[in-house]
Write a protein that holds these residues in place. Structure first.
Motif, PDB file in Angstrom:
ATOM      1  N   UNK A  19      77.324 -35.931  10.224  1.00 42.62           N
ATOM      2  CA  UNK A  19      77.566 -36.080  11.663  1.00 42.62           C
ATOM      3  C   UNK A  19      78.994 -36.520  11.950  1.00 42.62           C
ATOM      4  N   UNK A  20      79.545 -36.017  13.044  1.00 44.68           N
ATOM      5  CA  UNK A  20      80.920 -36.352  13.416  1.00 44.68           C
ATOM      6  C   UNK A  20      80.974 -37.514  14.404  1.00 44.68           C
ATOM      7  N   UNK A  21      79.808 -37.970  14.862  1.00 45.60           N
ATOM      8  CA  UNK A  21      79.744 -39.176  15.686  1.00 45.60           C
ATOM      9  C   UNK A  21      78.896 -40.207  14.958  1.00 45.60           C
ATOM     10  N   UNK A  22      79.273 -41.471  15.060  1.00 46.11           N
ATOM     11  CA  UNK A  22      78.577 -42.502  14.319  1.00 46.11           C
ATOM     12  C   UNK A  22      78.956 -42.453  12.846  1.00 46.11           C
ATOM     13  N   UNK A  23      78.158 -43.101  12.022  1.00 40.71           N
ATOM     14  CA  UNK A  23      78.444 -43.148  10.586  1.00 40.71           C
ATOM     15  C   UNK A  23      78.138 -41.809   9.935  1.00 40.71           C
ATOM     16  N   UNK A  24      79.022 -41.398   9.023  1.00 40.46           N
ATOM     17  CA  UNK A  24      78.826 -40.122   8.326  1.00 40.46           C
ATOM     18  C   UNK A  24      77.678 -40.208   7.331  1.00 40.46           C
ATOM     19  N   UNK A  25      77.463 -41.390   6.742  1.00 39.99           N
ATOM     20  CA  UNK A  25      76.394 -41.630   5.771  1.00 39.99           C
ATOM     21  C   UNK A  25      75.883 -43.059   5.956  1.00 39.99           C
ATOM     22  N   UNK A  26      74.783 -43.370   5.298  1.00 37.66           N
ATOM     23  CA  UNK A  26      74.270 -44.739   5.326  1.00 37.66           C
ATOM     24  C   UNK A  26      75.292 -45.681   4.698  1.00 37.66           C
ATOM     25  N   UNK A  27      75.312 -46.921   5.160  1.00 39.66           N
ATOM     26  CA  UNK A  27      76.281 -47.900   4.668  1.00 39.66           C
ATOM     27  C   UNK A  27      75.799 -48.526   3.361  1.00 39.66           C
ATOM     28  N   UNK A  28      76.582 -48.427   2.287  1.00 43.87           N
ATOM     29  CA  UNK A  28      76.203 -49.063   1.015  1.00 43.87           C
ATOM     30  C   UNK A  28      76.322 -50.580   1.098  1.00 43.87           C
ATOM     31  N   UNK A  29      75.560 -51.262   0.256  1.00 37.28           N
ATOM     32  CA  UNK A  29      75.660 -52.714   0.147  1.00 37.28           C
ATOM     33  C   UNK A  29      76.170 -53.131  -1.220  1.00 37.28           C
ATOM     34  N   UNK A  30      75.977 -52.258  -2.204  1.00 40.56           N
ATOM     35  CA  UNK A  30      76.312 -52.600  -3.593  1.00 40.56           C
ATOM     36  C   UNK A  30      76.935 -51.393  -4.278  1.00 40.56           C
ATOM     37  N   UNK A  31      77.931 -51.641  -5.114  1.00 40.08           N
ATOM     38  CA  UNK A  31      78.461 -50.634  -6.029  1.00 40.08           C
ATOM     39  C   UNK A  31      77.907 -50.953  -7.411  1.00 40.08           C
ATOM     40  N   UNK A  58      75.067 -48.425 -21.227  1.00 45.93           N
ATOM     41  CA  UNK A  58      73.962 -47.911 -20.431  1.00 45.93           C
ATOM     42  C   UNK A  58      73.479 -48.926 -19.409  1.00 45.93           C
ATOM     43  N   UNK A  59      73.710 -50.212 -19.660  1.00 42.51           N
ATOM     44  CA  UNK A  59      73.353 -51.247 -18.694  1.00 42.51           C
ATOM     45  C   UNK A  59      74.423 -51.323 -17.611  1.00 42.51           C
ATOM     46  N   UNK A  60      73.996 -51.700 -16.415  1.00 45.80           N
ATOM     47  CA  UNK A  60      74.919 -51.739 -15.288  1.00 45.80           C
ATOM     48  C   UNK A  60      75.127 -53.168 -14.797  1.00 45.80           C
ATOM     49  N   UNK A  61      76.196 -53.341 -14.028  1.00 46.29           N
ATOM     50  CA  UNK A  61      76.428 -54.581 -13.297  1.00 46.29           C
ATOM     51  C   UNK A  61      76.637 -54.207 -11.830  1.00 46.29           C
ATOM     52  N   UNK A  62      76.473 -55.162 -10.941  1.00 47.77           N
ATOM     53  CA  UNK A  62      76.557 -54.896  -9.508  1.00 47.77           C
ATOM     54  C   UNK A  62      77.715 -55.647  -8.875  1.00 47.77           C
ATOM     55  N   UNK A  63      78.387 -54.964  -7.949  1.00 48.68           N
ATOM     56  CA  UNK A  63      79.497 -55.550  -7.206  1.00 48.68           C
ATOM     57  C   UNK A  63      79.220 -55.326  -5.721  1.00 48.68           C
ATOM     58  N   UNK A  64      79.387 -56.349  -4.908  1.00 49.59           N
ATOM     59  CA  UNK A  64      79.150 -56.213  -3.468  1.00 49.59           C
ATOM     60  C   UNK A  64      80.121 -55.208  -2.858  1.00 49.59           C
ATOM     61  N   UNK A  65      79.588 -54.271  -2.027  1.00 50.94           N
ATOM     62  CA  UNK A  65      80.403 -53.263  -1.346  1.00 50.94           C
ATOM     63  C   UNK A  65      80.517 -53.654   0.125  1.00 50.94           C
ATOM     64  N   UNK A  66      81.729 -53.841   0.620  1.00 47.02           N
ATOM     65  CA  UNK A  66      81.942 -54.262   2.010  1.00 47.02           C
ATOM     66  C   UNK A  66      82.849 -53.298   2.764  1.00 47.02           C
ATOM     67  N   UNK A  67      82.952 -52.069   2.291  1.00 46.47           N
ATOM     68  CA  UNK A  67      83.935 -51.136   2.836  1.00 46.47           C
ATOM     69  C   UNK A  67      83.337 -50.045   3.718  1.00 46.47           C
ATOM     70  N   UNK A  68      82.090 -50.189   4.105  1.00 46.33           N
ATOM     71  CA  UNK A  68      81.489 -49.231   5.017  1.00 46.33           C
ATOM     72  C   UNK A  68      81.035 -47.950   4.350  1.00 46.33           C
TER      73      UNK A  68
END
Length: 226
Positions: free
Chosen positions: A180-192, A200-210
């Motif tokens: 969509x060209x109005x509003x957010x293009x995609x859902x807003x992430x909370x975590x990277x 193979x194991x992951x770690x999480x980083x807070x995503x604050x960039x929209x």
């Protein structure tokens, strides 16, 4: 460097010997050093010898990011010296994000991995990336590996305890294709979600960039000494 990916569930990218790729996350993890499938030009994962061909993670489609330079394949070789340091394992690393420049719909951030373990270890390549929404909800997520400033897929970096490596992330906030060209293009992430190279194991980083447009596509350079 292209190849669109399908949107998949929980973002966990494989972090094995791969080149430039745009990869979608799947719900599980696999060996980061798993085989790659070569694709022709039209996001999880890691990194060693060079090859200009783009590759995909098994069971994941790929897509190209605009403006990126295809990165040679790079996979972490085993230490050549007896008793040399092992690769850095996820449990020994802590991730962080810091905002970078922005211009004309483009956004940048620096992803840093710090050796918080008590041993010397090495990092080589890209690893995996994926976005997760609030409460673990699904967010479109793709990774595209691009060459570093020197045009390569990176080199092995030895980290003493407390030392770090960093990679540059780039994405767009301009709606692409069916977005969509109005509003957010995609859902807003909370975590990277981050899978270090050859892990193979992951770690999480807070995503604050929209939101991340172009179906969650993030370009990443190889890790280098911070």
């Amino acid at each position: 460097m292209t190849n669109l990916t399908k949107r998949l569930a929980l973002p966990v990218l494989l972090a094995g010997g791969l080149a430039l790729s745009a990869c979608s996350f799947t719900g599980g993890t696999e060996d980061a050093a798993g085989p790659a499938t070569t694709t022709t030009p039209s996001a999880t994962t890691s990194s060693a010898t060079t090859s200009p061909a783009s590759t995909t993670v098994p069971a994941a489609a790929t897509s190209a990011a605009s403006g990126g330079t295809p990165a040679p394949e790079s996979a972490d070789p085993e230490p050549t010296t007896a008793g040399g340091p092992d690769r850095c394992h996820t449990s020994e690393l802590t991730g962080s994000l810091s905002q970078g420049d922005s211009a004309a719909g483009n956004r940048y951030a620096t992803l840093t991995l710090t050796n918080t373990g008590g041993e010397v270890c090495t990092v080589y390549g890209y690893g995996g990336l994926g976005l997760v929404g609030q409460g673990g909800s699904v967010v479109p997520s793709r990774q595209s590996r691009v060459a570093g400033p020197d045009g390569s897929g990176g080199s092995r970096t030895t980290l003493q305890p407390g030392q770090a490596v960093a990679a540059t992330l780039h994405w767009t906030v301009v709606a692409t294709g069916p977005e969509p060209t109005t509003g957010d293009c995609e859902a807003t992430p909370a975590v990277l979600t981050v899978i270090p190279p050859n892990e193979t194991d992951s770690l999480s980083v807070t995503w604050t960039y929209g939101p991340v447009c172009d179906m969650g596509l993030i370009e990443q350079t190889p890790y280098a000494a911070a």
